[in-house]
Structures are given as C-alpha cells and as structure tokens.
Write a protein that holds these residues in place. Sequence first.
Motif, short mmCIF file in Angstrom:
data_model
loop_
_atom_site.label_atom_id
_atom_site.label_comp_id
_atom_site.label_asym_id
_atom_site.label_seq_id
_atom_site.Cartn_x
_atom_site.Cartn_y
_atom_site.Cartn_z
N TYR A 275 8.25 8.65 3.04
CA TYR A 275 7.82 7.70 4.09
C TYR A 275 8.03 8.30 5.48
CZ TYR A 275 7.83 3.45 6.96
OH TYR A 275 7.58 2.52 7.92
N GLN A 276 9.13 9.04 5.62
CA GLN A 276 9.43 9.68 6.89
C GLN A 276 8.28 10.61 7.31
OE1 GLN A 276 13.64 10.48 8.20
NE2 GLN A 276 13.10 12.28 6.98
N ASN A 277 7.70 11.29 6.32
CA ASN A 277 6.62 12.24 6.64
C ASN A 277 5.26 11.57 6.72
OD1 ASN A 277 8.38 14.37 6.60
ND2 ASN A 277 8.16 14.67 4.39
N THR A 278 5.01 10.60 5.84
CA THR A 278 3.63 10.11 5.70
C THR A 278 3.39 8.73 6.28
OG1 THR A 278 4.09 9.02 3.60
CG2 THR A 278 3.45 11.34 3.48
N GLY A 279 4.45 7.96 6.50
CA GLY A 279 4.27 6.56 6.89
C GLY A 279 3.83 5.73 5.69
N LEU A 280 3.33 4.54 5.97
CA LEU A 280 3.03 3.56 4.90
C LEU A 280 1.76 3.87 4.10
CD1 LEU A 280 3.71 0.77 3.60
CD2 LEU A 280 2.33 -0.28 5.41
N LYS A 281 0.81 4.52 4.73
CA LYS A 281 -0.55 4.64 4.16
C LYS A 281 -0.59 4.99 2.67
CE LYS A 281 -4.74 4.91 6.56
NZ LYS A 281 -5.49 5.43 7.65
N PRO A 282 0.08 6.09 2.23
CA PRO A 282 -0.05 6.45 0.81
C PRO A 282 0.57 5.43 -0.14
CG PRO A 282 1.04 8.19 2.08
CD PRO A 282 0.91 7.01 2.98
N PHE A 283 1.31 4.45 0.38
CA PHE A 283 1.97 3.47 -0.48
C PHE A 283 1.14 2.19 -0.65
CE2 PHE A 283 5.39 6.07 1.25
CZ PHE A 283 6.21 6.30 0.15
N ILE A 284 0.09 2.05 0.17
CA ILE A 284 -0.61 0.76 0.22
C ILE A 284 -1.27 0.40 -1.12
CG2 ILE A 284 -2.55 -0.48 1.31
CD1 ILE A 284 -1.76 0.78 3.94
N LYS A 285 -1.86 1.41 -1.78
CA LYS A 285 -2.52 1.15 -3.07
C LYS A 285 -1.49 0.63 -4.08
CE LYS A 285 -6.61 3.77 -4.20
NZ LYS A 285 -7.04 5.08 -4.62
N LYS A 286 -0.33 1.28 -4.10
CA LYS A 286 0.74 0.88 -5.02
C LYS A 286 1.16 -0.56 -4.74
CE LYS A 286 2.96 5.28 -5.89
NZ LYS A 286 4.01 6.16 -5.41
N TRP A 287 1.26 -0.89 -3.44
CA TRP A 287 1.65 -2.26 -3.09
C TRP A 287 0.63 -3.25 -3.66
CZ3 TRP A 287 5.75 -4.86 -1.12
CH2 TRP A 287 5.53 -6.22 -0.89
N HIS A 288 -0.65 -2.95 -3.44
CA HIS A 288 -1.69 -3.89 -3.89
C HIS A 288 -1.66 -4.09 -5.40
CE1 HIS A 288 -4.06 -3.40 0.11
NE2 HIS A 288 -3.13 -4.32 0.17
N LYS A 289 -1.30 -3.02 -6.13
CA LYS A 289 -1.21 -3.14 -7.59
C LYS A 289 -0.08 -4.08 -8.01
CE LYS A 289 -2.84 0.86 -10.09
NZ LYS A 289 -2.41 2.11 -10.68
N LEU A 290 0.98 -4.10 -7.20
CA LEU A 290 2.17 -4.90 -7.57
C LEU A 290 2.21 -6.27 -6.90
CD1 LEU A 290 4.78 -2.00 -7.21
CD2 LEU A 290 4.25 -3.19 -9.35
N ASP A 291 1.30 -6.47 -5.95
CA ASP A 291 1.34 -7.66 -5.09
C ASP A 291 1.03 -8.94 -5.87
OD1 ASP A 291 1.02 -9.56 -3.14
OD2 ASP A 291 -0.47 -8.47 -1.97
N ALA A 292 2.03 -9.83 -5.98
CA ALA A 292 1.86 -11.07 -6.75
C ALA A 292 0.87 -12.02 -6.10
CB ALA A 292 3.21 -11.77 -6.89
N SER A 293 0.58 -11.83 -4.79
CA SER A 293 -0.26 -12.80 -4.09
C SER A 293 -1.69 -12.32 -3.91
CB SER A 293 0.34 -13.11 -2.72
OG SER A 293 0.21 -11.99 -1.90
N TYR A 294 -1.97 -11.10 -4.35
CA TYR A 294 -3.30 -10.51 -4.11
C TYR A 294 -4.38 -11.35 -4.82
CZ TYR A 294 -6.45 -6.78 -2.74
OH TYR A 294 -7.44 -6.06 -2.13
N GLY A 295 -5.29 -11.90 -4.05
CA GLY A 295 -6.38 -12.71 -4.61
C GLY A 295 -5.93 -14.09 -5.07
N LYS A 296 -4.70 -14.46 -4.74
CA LYS A 296 -4.17 -15.77 -5.18
C LYS A 296 -4.07 -16.72 -3.98
CE LYS A 296 -3.22 -14.36 -9.38
NZ LYS A 296 -2.51 -13.15 -9.50
N LYS A 297 -3.98 -18.01 -4.29
CA LYS A 297 -3.80 -19.02 -3.23
C LYS A 297 -2.40 -18.85 -2.64
CE LYS A 297 -6.60 -22.95 -4.53
NZ LYS A 297 -6.54 -24.24 -5.19
N VAL A 298 -2.31 -18.79 -1.31
CA VAL A 298 -1.00 -18.67 -0.67
C VAL A 298 -0.91 -19.58 0.54
CG1 VAL A 298 -0.55 -16.26 -1.32
CG2 VAL A 298 -1.74 -16.75 0.80
N THR A 299 0.30 -19.93 0.90
CA THR A 299 0.53 -20.64 2.15
C THR A 299 1.51 -19.81 2.95
OG1 THR A 299 0.17 -22.73 1.06
CG2 THR A 299 1.33 -22.81 3.17
N ILE A 300 1.17 -19.57 4.20
CA ILE A 300 2.03 -18.79 5.09
C ILE A 300 2.67 -19.76 6.08
CG2 ILE A 300 1.80 -17.33 7.15
CD1 ILE A 300 1.93 -15.52 4.99
N ILE A 301 4.01 -19.65 6.18
CA ILE A 301 4.71 -20.55 7.10
C ILE A 301 5.40 -19.71 8.17
CG2 ILE A 301 6.48 -22.37 7.26
CD1 ILE A 301 5.95 -22.40 4.01
#
Length: 341
Positions: free
Chosen positions: A275-301
């Motif tokens: 992360y120190q070298n690359t920042g967040l970018k290369p991790f975004i795909k992995k996040w989307h694969k694990l993201d419980a809210s992706y494409g789901k109904k959510v409420t943001i408070i």
Amino acid sequence: MLASKKNAVNIVQLYMHQNLRNMLQILSDGKHHSEALLGNKLELTRSAIWKLVKQLKRYGIDITTSTNLGYKIPGGLELLNKKDIAAHLSQEFDDYNNKIIVHDSLPSTNSYLAELIKTNGYENSICFAEHQTAGKGRLGRNWISPYAKSIYLSLAWQFSKSPYELSGLGLVMAIATVTALKTCGIEKDIALKWPNDVLWRKKKLGGILVELFGEAPHIYHAIIGVGLNVNIPQGAGKKITQPWCDITQITNSSFSRNKLAGVLLNQLLMSLANYQNTGLKPFIKKWHKLDASYGKKVTIITPQQTVSGIGAGIDDNGYFLLEDKQKTIHAFASAEVSLSI
Ligand code: BTN
C-alpha cells in the motif's frame, strides 16, 4: 513534536502477579485441578488459591468450580508468545521479530502504541495484548476484550503521505485480515462491510481501527488496530451490542491463536508494504469482491443526513458509493452504513 529520549511509557500496564500467571499456566490445559494440588504446586494456601481464582475471573476468564474436582477453564487457554507468532512471518519481515511485544493486559493496544510513540519517538512497532480493559472500536464504541480469547493487535507505521492519501488504509487492512483468514482455511461466507467490519454471515467477526498522528507536513504515523473474535466466552458475548460471531463458531473447533496472530501480522505487514508503494488502486477489485453491500440495498447515516440506495462499491479514495433512485452516485468519506440485504 515527538520526544527522542527513551522514557518510561506513561500508560497503565496491568501486570499480572507471577502467582496469577503460574496459576493461569496450570489451568490453561482445560483440565480440572484441585485446590490442594494447586496449593502444592504454587506453594500457597487454599484461601490464597481461591483469591487468585477470583482475580482471574476479573480478567473475564471463565473458570468453573466443582466441589470434588476443583477448578477448570473450559476449553483451556492458548496464551500468545512471540516465538510462535514470529514463526509465521516471511523472511522479509525478520527485522520485525524483535519488535513484537505481547502484553497481559492494557487499556488498549492502540492507545499503548500512541503513548509509546509520544514518549520514545517514532519506531515501527507491533503490540499484542491478551486482554484490554478499554478496547476501542470505531465511532467511540467499546471493543469487548476477554482474556486470551481473541486477537487484539496494533501496529504503528510511518507513512510519507498526507491523511487524505491514507483514506484507504483501513480498507486495505480489512482486506489483509480476510486474506489471513483465508490462509488459515476460513473463507466461506466471509465478507467486508465498509469501512472496517469483517463479517461472517452478516455477523461481526472482527474490526479495524486506524488512528493517524501528524508530525511534519507529509509524515504521518498510523496506528492500525485489529480485533478478531476467536472464542468469546458467554459472559463477554452478552456485552456485545451487535450481532457477532467468532472463529470457533465458524470452524466448530478450537483454533491456534498463535498461528492466527502470526499469519494475520504477516499479511498486514505485506499489505502495508504494498500500500505504501501503490496506494489503494490495486486493492479496489479485491474490495468489491468481498463487499457485502455491493449491489444491495443500503442506508447511509451521517450526522447531517440519512440516505438510502444501492451500494456501488468504493472510489479511488476508498469513499463509500451509493446510487440513489435517480441513478446519481453519492460518495461518503465517513458514515455509518446499515445494510438491508
Ligand atoms: C471496530 O470495528 O469498531 C474497530 C475495532 C478495533 C478493535 C481493535 S482491538 C486492538 C486495537 N486496540 C483497540 O483498542 N482497538 C483495536
């Protein structure tokens, strides 16, 4: 300004008396030990043994008593030790072997490292505790931390980035935690909830707390705290105010905390270096694969508003994206996400 002189760390460290440690070592096998036998081994009277039992219970340790058989810690305890943890570090992190500290009890491993930095000056440091008396969660919540039943880990890390550039750090650490679980064979039904929750079947298994401290314009110290529930005793579980789970429930068997601690630390160090070298970018795909809210109904408070819509993942800064009914995407830097799946 950070002090460069090595001073004593001005934070309460709750040392266990040697008798208490010795007693814990004996009881950690999970078998019954009579008061007389414990008294003989520790050269203490029966009433002294009884007092020690009372003290151990104050650490949240589950001890049962049987008139005929004596005292027992159901399921036993595996205490953390540096050597077993370090055995799981890759060679490239050999330098970190002597940076690992394991404490019996601290108010909070994050607060301890913050104090260590203030007092001794900056050094990358790693701190585990068996128990926390004031474990911190996000948004000012408590983190319930019973003795030797979970992982409480904090890392201090120096970045030459601004806090704005570090907005994805917590997400990267959450992904690293899931990768560590996967390495230990725990993968099915594991997901992440933005920004820092590790979930199993929608119940909280762990969490990440990142705290940033600035020194010079572009030098920032991050304290990254990870809490992972391993085998939460019933009493402690009752104090947790949200749906939760632990590794014992997932695997249906006992699990080596030293292995988990070592694998987790290794993965966090690897991800920090990347992360120190690359920042967040290369991790975004992995996040989307694990993201419980992706494409789901959510409420943001947020303190200002409550918005409902569909989870649309994260952006390059790690902000949460929500798509509303008009298909407009809104980005949130910090908020409470409530999922309705
Ligand atoms: C959350 O999910 O709200 C974050 C929980 C973070 C808990 C860990 S336990 C180790 C470290 N020390 C603390 O006081 N908190 C973090």
